[in-house]
Design a protein around this motif. Structure first.
Motif, PDB file in Angstrom:
ATOM      1  N   VAL A  35      39.426  46.879  27.984  1.00 58.39           N
ATOM      2  CA  VAL A  35      39.962  48.115  28.557  1.00 58.39           C
ATOM      3  C   VAL A  35      39.283  48.409  29.889  1.00 58.39           C
ATOM      4  CG1 VAL A  35      40.231  50.598  28.240  1.00 58.39           C
ATOM      5  CG2 VAL A  35      40.522  49.062  26.285  1.00 58.39           C
ATOM      6  N   ILE A  36      37.966  48.467  29.888  1.00 57.22           N
ATOM      7  CA  ILE A  36      37.222  48.846  31.085  1.00 57.22           C
ATOM      8  C   ILE A  36      37.290  47.766  32.155  1.00 57.22           C
ATOM      9  CG2 ILE A  36      34.983  49.566  31.987  1.00 57.22           C
ATOM     10  CD1 ILE A  36      36.363  51.558  30.028  1.00 57.22           C
ATOM     11  N   THR A  37      37.052  46.520  31.762  1.00 52.28           N
ATOM     12  CA  THR A  37      37.034  45.450  32.775  1.00 52.28           C
ATOM     13  C   THR A  37      38.396  45.250  33.426  1.00 52.28           C
ATOM     14  OG1 THR A  37      37.329  43.820  30.986  1.00 52.28           O
ATOM     15  CG2 THR A  37      35.081  44.228  31.750  1.00 52.28           C
ATOM     16  N   SER A  38      39.467  45.384  32.650  1.00 53.02           N
ATOM     17  CA  SER A  38      40.802  45.212  33.236  1.00 53.02           C
ATOM     18  C   SER A  38      41.128  46.344  34.206  1.00 53.02           C
ATOM     19  CB  SER A  38      41.873  45.111  32.155  1.00 53.02           C
ATOM     20  OG  SER A  38      41.959  46.311  31.409  1.00 53.02           O
ATOM     21  N   ILE A  39      40.722  47.580  33.845  1.00 53.34           N
ATOM     22  CA  ILE A  39      40.980  48.708  34.746  1.00 53.34           C
ATOM     23  C   ILE A  39      40.208  48.544  36.048  1.00 53.34           C
ATOM     24  CG2 ILE A  39      40.696  51.202  35.060  1.00 53.34           C
ATOM     25  CD1 ILE A  39      41.248  51.505  32.051  1.00 53.34           C
ATOM     26  N   PHE A  40      38.983  48.082  35.966  1.00 53.78           N
ATOM     27  CA  PHE A  40      38.231  47.768  37.185  1.00 53.78           C
ATOM     28  C   PHE A  40      39.030  46.805  38.061  1.00 53.78           C
ATOM     29  CE2 PHE A  40      34.580  49.942  35.721  1.00 53.78           C
ATOM     30  CZ  PHE A  40      33.534  49.825  36.636  1.00 53.78           C
ATOM     31  N   GLY A  41      39.524  45.713  37.458  1.00 51.66           N
ATOM     32  CA  GLY A  41      40.270  44.715  38.219  1.00 51.66           C
ATOM     33  C   GLY A  41      41.553  45.261  38.807  1.00 51.66           C
ATOM     34  N   ILE A  42      42.261  46.059  38.034  1.00 52.28           N
ATOM     35  CA  ILE A  42      43.521  46.636  38.497  1.00 52.28           C
ATOM     36  C   ILE A  42      43.287  47.594  39.657  1.00 52.28           C
ATOM     37  CG2 ILE A  42      45.413  48.177  37.841  1.00 52.28           C
ATOM     38  CD1 ILE A  42      45.170  46.858  34.982  1.00 52.28           C
ATOM     39  N   LEU A  43      42.255  48.424  39.570  1.00 51.93           N
ATOM     40  CA  LEU A  43      41.947  49.347  40.666  1.00 51.93           C
ATOM     41  C   LEU A  43      41.514  48.602  41.922  1.00 51.93           C
ATOM     42  CD1 LEU A  43      40.101  52.287  38.867  1.00 51.93           C
ATOM     43  CD2 LEU A  43      42.449  52.222  39.699  1.00 51.93           C
ATOM     44  N   LEU A  44      40.735  47.560  41.758  1.00 47.42           N
ATOM     45  CA  LEU A  44      40.352  46.733  42.915  1.00 47.42           C
ATOM     46  C   LEU A  44      41.590  46.148  43.586  1.00 47.42           C
ATOM     47  CD1 LEU A  44      37.308  44.853  41.363  1.00 47.42           C
ATOM     48  CD2 LEU A  44      37.187  46.323  43.380  1.00 47.42           C
ATOM     49  N   ALA A  45      42.514  45.625  42.775  1.00 46.77           N
ATOM     50  CA  ALA A  45      43.735  45.042  43.322  1.00 46.77           C
ATOM     51  C   ALA A  45      44.580  46.085  44.033  1.00 46.77           C
ATOM     52  CB  ALA A  45      44.545  44.376  42.203  1.00 46.77           C
ATOM     53  N   ASN A  46      44.669  47.276  43.449  1.00 45.54           N
ATOM     54  CA  ASN A  46      45.456  48.342  44.067  1.00 45.54           C
ATOM     55  C   ASN A  46      44.895  48.716  45.433  1.00 45.54           C
ATOM     56  OD1 ASN A  46      47.585  50.466  43.776  1.00 45.54           O
ATOM     57  ND2 ASN A  46      45.807  51.797  43.994  1.00 45.54           N
ATOM     58  N   LYS A  47      43.575  48.850  45.526  1.00 43.79           N
ATOM     59  CA  LYS A  47      42.946  49.182  46.803  1.00 43.79           C
ATOM     60  C   LYS A  47      43.080  48.031  47.791  1.00 43.79           C
ATOM     61  CE  LYS A  47      41.595  53.374  46.121  1.00 43.79           C
ATOM     62  NZ  LYS A  47      42.111  54.495  46.957  1.00 43.79           N
ATOM     63  N   ALA A  48      43.023  46.809  47.302  1.00 40.07           N
ATOM     64  CA  ALA A  48      43.206  45.651  48.179  1.00 40.07           C
ATOM     65  C   ALA A  48      44.617  45.622  48.753  1.00 40.07           C
ATOM     66  CB  ALA A  48      42.927  44.363  47.408  1.00 40.07           C
ATOM     67  N   ALA A  49      45.613  45.894  47.901  1.00 42.24           N
ATOM     68  CA  ALA A  49      47.003  45.930  48.372  1.00 42.24           C
ATOM     69  C   ALA A  49      47.214  47.052  49.383  1.00 42.24           C
ATOM     70  CB  ALA A  49      47.947  46.104  47.180  1.00 42.24           C
ATOM     71  N   GLU A  50      46.618  48.221  49.131  1.00 42.31           N
ATOM     72  CA  GLU A  50      46.712  49.331  50.086  1.00 42.31           C
ATOM     73  C   GLU A  50      46.107  48.939  51.430  1.00 42.31           C
ATOM     74  OE1 GLU A  50      44.868  52.811  48.541  1.00 42.31           O
ATOM     75  OE2 GLU A  50      46.392  53.149  47.006  1.00 42.31           O
ATOM     76  N   THR A  51      44.973  48.239  51.381  1.00 39.37           N
ATOM     77  CA  THR A  51      44.320  47.791  52.611  1.00 39.37           C
ATOM     78  C   THR A  51      45.227  46.855  53.393  1.00 39.37           C
ATOM     79  OG1 THR A  51      42.130  48.000  51.575  1.00 39.37           O
ATOM     80  CG2 THR A  51      42.283  46.621  53.544  1.00 39.37           C
ATOM     81  N   ILE A  52      45.837  45.905  52.694  1.00 40.41           N
ATOM     82  CA  ILE A  52      46.751  44.945  53.350  1.00 40.41           C
ATOM     83  C   ILE A  52      47.933  45.674  53.975  1.00 40.41           C
ATOM     84  CG2 ILE A  52      48.412  43.091  52.885  1.00 40.41           C
ATOM     85  CD1 ILE A  52      46.378  42.130  50.698  1.00 40.41           C
ATOM     86  N   ILE A  53      48.536  46.562  53.222  1.00 37.43           N
ATOM     87  CA  ILE A  53      49.726  47.278  53.682  1.00 37.43           C
ATOM     88  C   ILE A  53      49.426  48.130  54.921  1.00 37.43           C
ATOM     89  CG2 ILE A  53      51.265  49.202  53.056  1.00 37.43           C
ATOM     90  CD1 ILE A  53      51.312  47.971  50.195  1.00 37.43           C
ATOM     91  N   ASN A  54      48.214  48.627  54.995  1.00 41.97           N
ATOM     92  CA  ASN A  54      47.840  49.516  56.112  1.00 41.97           C
ATOM     93  C   ASN A  54      47.212  48.793  57.298  1.00 41.97           C
ATOM     94  OD1 ASN A  54      48.740  51.933  54.874  1.00 41.97           O
ATOM     95  ND2 ASN A  54      46.898  51.975  53.610  1.00 41.97           N
ATOM     96  N   LEU A  55      47.184  47.463  57.248  1.00 40.81           N
ATOM     97  CA  LEU A  55      46.603  46.706  58.373  1.00 40.81           C
ATOM     98  C   LEU A  55      47.434  46.900  59.634  1.00 40.81           C
ATOM     99  CD1 LEU A  55      45.655  43.307  56.688  1.00 40.81           C
ATOM    100  CD2 LEU A  55      44.093  45.043  57.532  1.00 40.81           C
TER     101      LEU A  55
END
Length: 243
Positions: free
Chosen positions: A223-243
């Motif tokens: 539960v915890i480790t997957s949420i960490f990964g999902i949040l990291l991915a979400n922030k990474a995608a936001e970063t890419i989109i806003n480049l």
């Protein structure tokens, strides 16, 4: 591509094309990094740099998306490349079956990524990765400690230097300040206090490490480790989109 139509409906053509063109590096393909990679691949990121020296162990199965009874003993980076290619056959995936350190980082980042996800467990490799990205102007989002935690609602996103209740982050802050870094390292962390203490290695395994007994075993859930990964991915995608 048909598989990305629903993502494009939500984000729009311009943003999905940014994801297609982007290069994301995921360093560490275990419990956190595996889920981060899964999300980014399904969102349409077109190029990956993946690094992990480890193989799947049976003890990984409780929380790692790449870990199955059928994959025990197989290199995580090989499994990750195969899985990404099955999600998106058009994706370009470069893997590095190496231990991350000062010597290997220049080779891993020979091609500069748009974003790096740091999902490394070990302290020194994590420190060197953050230092390298910071000093080479490479955007990075780092995972702090996901083990010993049970409350998903305590997981937050902040600058590393604004975190609390995380021993890993506390230790990193001290060493990063010595390197001249005192801000600008976004991360995912849990503000929950550790729920249990780490467990020592079994006596026979601990002997090889001498008096200190070697690394401790850290309890964790998917539960915890997957949420960490999902949040990291979400922030990474936001970063890419806003480049």
């Amino acid at each position: 591509m048909e598989q990305f139509k629903r993502t494009q409906l939500l984000l729009g053509k311009e943003k999905i094309e940014k994801l297609f063109a982007a290069t994301a590096a995921v360093i560490g393909l275990g419990a956190v990094g595996g889920f981060a990679l899964e999300i980014l691949a399904r969102m349409g990121v077109g190029n990956f740099i993946l690094a992990d020296f480890d193989t799947v162990q049976e003890s990984n199965i409780n929380r790692q998306i790449l870990a199955l009874h059928s994959t025990v003993g197989i290199k995580k980076c090989e499994l990750a490349k195969k899985r990404v290619s099955d999600i998106n056959p058009k994706c370009n995936v470069k893997i590095f079956d190496v231990f991350v350190n000062t010597d290997t980082l220049p080779k891993i980042f020979e091609t500069k990524p748009d974003i790096v996800i740091d999902a490394i467990d070990s302290f020194n490799p994590k420190l060197r990765l953050i230092e390298y990205c910071y000093k080479n102007n490479i955007k990075i989002i780092s995972s702090m400690g996901a083990a010993l935690k049970t409350d998903p609602f305590s997981i937050k996103y902040a600058d590393l230097f604004e975190t609390h209740h995380c021993k890993l982050a506390e230790r990193l802050r001290g060493d990063l300040r010595k390197l001249g870094i005192s801000s600008g390292v976004p991360c995912v962390f849990s503000e929950q206090s550790p729920q249990i203490k780490p467990v020592p290695l079994p006596e026979q395994e601990a002997k090889q490490f001498g008096k200190n007994g070697g690394p401790k075993i850290l309890g964790s859930t998917p539960v915890i480790t997957s949420i960490f990964g999902i949040l990291l991915a979400n922030k990474a995608a936001e970063t890419i989109i806003n480049l």
